[in-house]
Design an enzyme around this catalytic site. Structure first.
Site, PDB file in Angstrom:
ATOM      1  N   HIS A 100      42.910  39.846  43.012  1.00 36.73           N
ATOM      2  CA  HIS A 100      44.101  39.702  42.177  1.00 36.73           C
ATOM      3  C   HIS A 100      44.661  41.111  42.030  1.00 36.73           C
ATOM      4  CE1 HIS A 100      41.301  36.580  40.668  1.00 36.73           C
ATOM      5  NE2 HIS A 100      42.353  35.847  40.406  1.00 36.73           N
ATOM      6  N   ASP A 103      42.796  43.297  39.661  1.00 36.96           N
ATOM      7  CA  ASP A 103      41.416  43.706  39.975  1.00 36.96           C
ATOM      8  C   ASP A 103      41.388  45.063  40.654  1.00 36.96           C
ATOM      9  OD1 ASP A 103      40.889  41.015  39.375  1.00 36.96           O
ATOM     10  OD2 ASP A 103      40.847  40.451  41.489  1.00 36.96           O
TER      11      ASP A 103
HETATM   12  C1  XUL Z   1      39.336  30.572  38.607  1.00 40.17           C
HETATM   13  C2  XUL Z   1      39.371  30.920  40.036  1.00 40.17           C
HETATM   14  C3  XUL Z   1      40.207  32.094  40.408  1.00 40.17           C
HETATM   15  C4  XUL Z   1      40.928  31.935  41.699  1.00 40.17           C
HETATM   16  C5  XUL Z   1      41.885  33.058  42.004  1.00 40.17           C
HETATM   17  O1  XUL Z   1      38.530  29.490  38.313  1.00 40.17           O
HETATM   18  O2  XUL Z   1      38.723  30.290  40.836  1.00 40.17           O
HETATM   19  O3  XUL Z   1      39.399  33.218  40.421  1.00 40.17           O
HETATM   20  O4  XUL Z   1      40.033  31.822  42.752  1.00 40.17           O
HETATM   21  O5  XUL Z   1      42.810  33.268  41.019  1.00 40.17           O
END
Ligand code: XUL
Ligand code: CO
Length: 439
Positions: A100, A103
């Site tokens: 993300h 991150d």
């Molecule tokens: C949340 C989840 C996230 C997604 C990316 O449950 O799985 O980490 O993978 O936003």
């Protein structure tokens, strides 16, 4: 160059009999299984959020391990995370990572400053990727952590929040493109509702689709060549997440003419939270031509939330890889470990034990899935179970030659149809799987 994971050697394949905990037993990256190397079949990815940021914090207590890597200045911490990430990927022989935006680089007071920080870290990541031969499996935007997204991002009742989310996603798409990302994920963070008493569900869903259409068009315009994914999840953080499961997402994509733009990123524990098996969600995606990528993890049989555990259940990984092989394998997707060490597993080496166990579980799953296909008994059983559709009345129905009248005449002439029904033989088949896996 500073070493962050001191005492951890390069992890290598030593075969099933080794007792070395810092070795692979089943993952032999260059061994060919089902026509491709295991490396190409499995396309393992490190999740930046859990591995470089997660600190064991839970609802009842603060973190049990630091991911600051000895630094105090925010940007220095995030640069250290980047170096540590590549050391970890190198030592584990992992070729891909996923992130993300938040991150890889910390949010600042203003969006402009946040974006400038992202640019600086993106340059560093690009350099490290080139030097270490690593690739970005997918990027995404974290539109759920900041309080501004308390009521959702694309589905917020506030148009200002929608605009802010669009701006954040625009930047996330730009950095994903700049890093040659093979995918971009939408996981519906807080896109859902807590109560319909305050919610205009129709408008919220229309807006979610609007944000996706805007994103896809913009990304293609700036030259993004990767795949777009939606990652279904039925609940958590909201009571009802709009991207409930693969079927729900398919209906959404079809309603808004987005079905050619998106595939699915299927997460094991999200499937089980939706009361499906992991295999079910993968199969629904495959038969609808939208299988894309996987977030590999597992939940706990007795806990009803998203525990994001490293996957070790070999039946699940086997049936998963069977679906992946049936889908023709990964194209741009892969196996991203959306998984974290337990709060009590707080030593740096625990991260390595966790990845090794997850990678070995999937490597074993791939080997077993390939054995099931080569054995052929399962496929042959299914083929013969549906044999009545190959000729006679079955072929007439499939070709469209049959009508309600002709089917009635057939049934009247036939009399009782009980004799054409065969046993489903579930237990016999379950034993065949054990025979193939352990025989
Ligand atoms: C949340 C989840 C996230 C997604 C990316 O449950 O799985 O980490 O993978 O936003
Ligand atoms: Co996930």
């Amino acid at each position: 160059m500073q070493e962050f994971f001191k005492g951890i050697p390069q992890i290598r394949y030593e075969g099933a009999k080794t007792t070395n905990p810092l070795a692979f037993r089943f993952y032999n990256p260059d061994e060919v299984i089902a026509g491709k190397t295991m490396r190409e079949q499995l396309r393992f990815a490190m999740s930046y959020w859990h591995t470089m940021c997660g600190d064991g914090m839970d609802m009842f207590g603060r973190g049990t391990y630091s991911k600051d890597f000895g630094k105090t200045d925010p940007m220095e911490i995030y640069k250290a995370k980047a170096y540590a990430a590549f050391e970890l990927m190198n030592k584990l022989d992992i070729d891909y990572f996923c992130f993300h935006d938040r991150d890889i680089s910390p949010e600042a007071e203003t969006l402009a400053e946040t974006n400038a920080r992202l640019d600086e870290i993106t340059d560093l990541l690009r350099e490290l990727m080139k030097k270490n031969g690593k690739n970005l499996l997918w990027g995404t935007a974290n539109c759920f952590n900041n309080p501004r997204y308390m009521h959702g991002a694309g589905t917020s009742p506030s148009a200002d929040v929608f605009a802010f989310a669009a701006a954040q996603i625009k930047k996330a798409v730009e950095i994903t493109t700049a890093l040659n990302g093979e995918g971009y994920v939408f996981w519906g963070g807080r896109e859902g509702y807590e109560t319909l008493l305050n919610t205009d569900m129709a408008l919220e869903l229309d807006n979610m689709a609007r944000l996706m259409r805007l994103t896809v068009d913009y990304a293609r315009n700036i030259g993004f060549k990767g795949d777009f994914y939606i990652e279904p999840k039925p609940k958590e953080p909201t009571k009802h997440q709009y991207d409930f499961d693969v079927s729900t997402v398919l209906a959404f994509l079809r309603k808004y003419n987005l079905e050619r733009d998106f595939k699915m990123n299927i997460e094991a524990n999200h499937a089980t939270l939706a009361q499906h098996t992991f295999q079910h969600e993968l199969a629904v995606a495959r038969i609808n031509g939208v299988f894309g990528s996987i977030d590999a993890n597992q939940g706990d049989l007795l806990i009803g939330w998203d525990t994001d555990q490293f996957p070790t259940n070999v039946y699940d990984t086997t049936l998963c890889m069977l679906e992946v092989l049936k889908a023709g394998g990964f194209t741009k997707g892969g196996l991203n470990f959306d998984a974290k060490t337990r709060r009590g597993s707080f030593k740096p080496e625990d991260i390595f034990y966790s990845y090794i166990s997850g990678m070995d579980a999937f490597a074993l799953g791939l080997r077993m899935a390939n054995r099931i296909i080569e054995d052929g008994r399962l496929d042959a059983f299914v083929e013969s179970r549906y044999a009545s559709w190959k000729s006679g009345i079955g072929a007439d129905i499939i070709s469209g030659r049959a009508s309600m009248q002709s089917l009635e005449s057939y049934a009247l002439a036939k009399g009782d149809v009980m004799e054409s029904i065969e046993s489903g033989r579930q237990e016999y088949l379950e034993n065949i799987i054990n025979n193939i896996m352990f025989g």
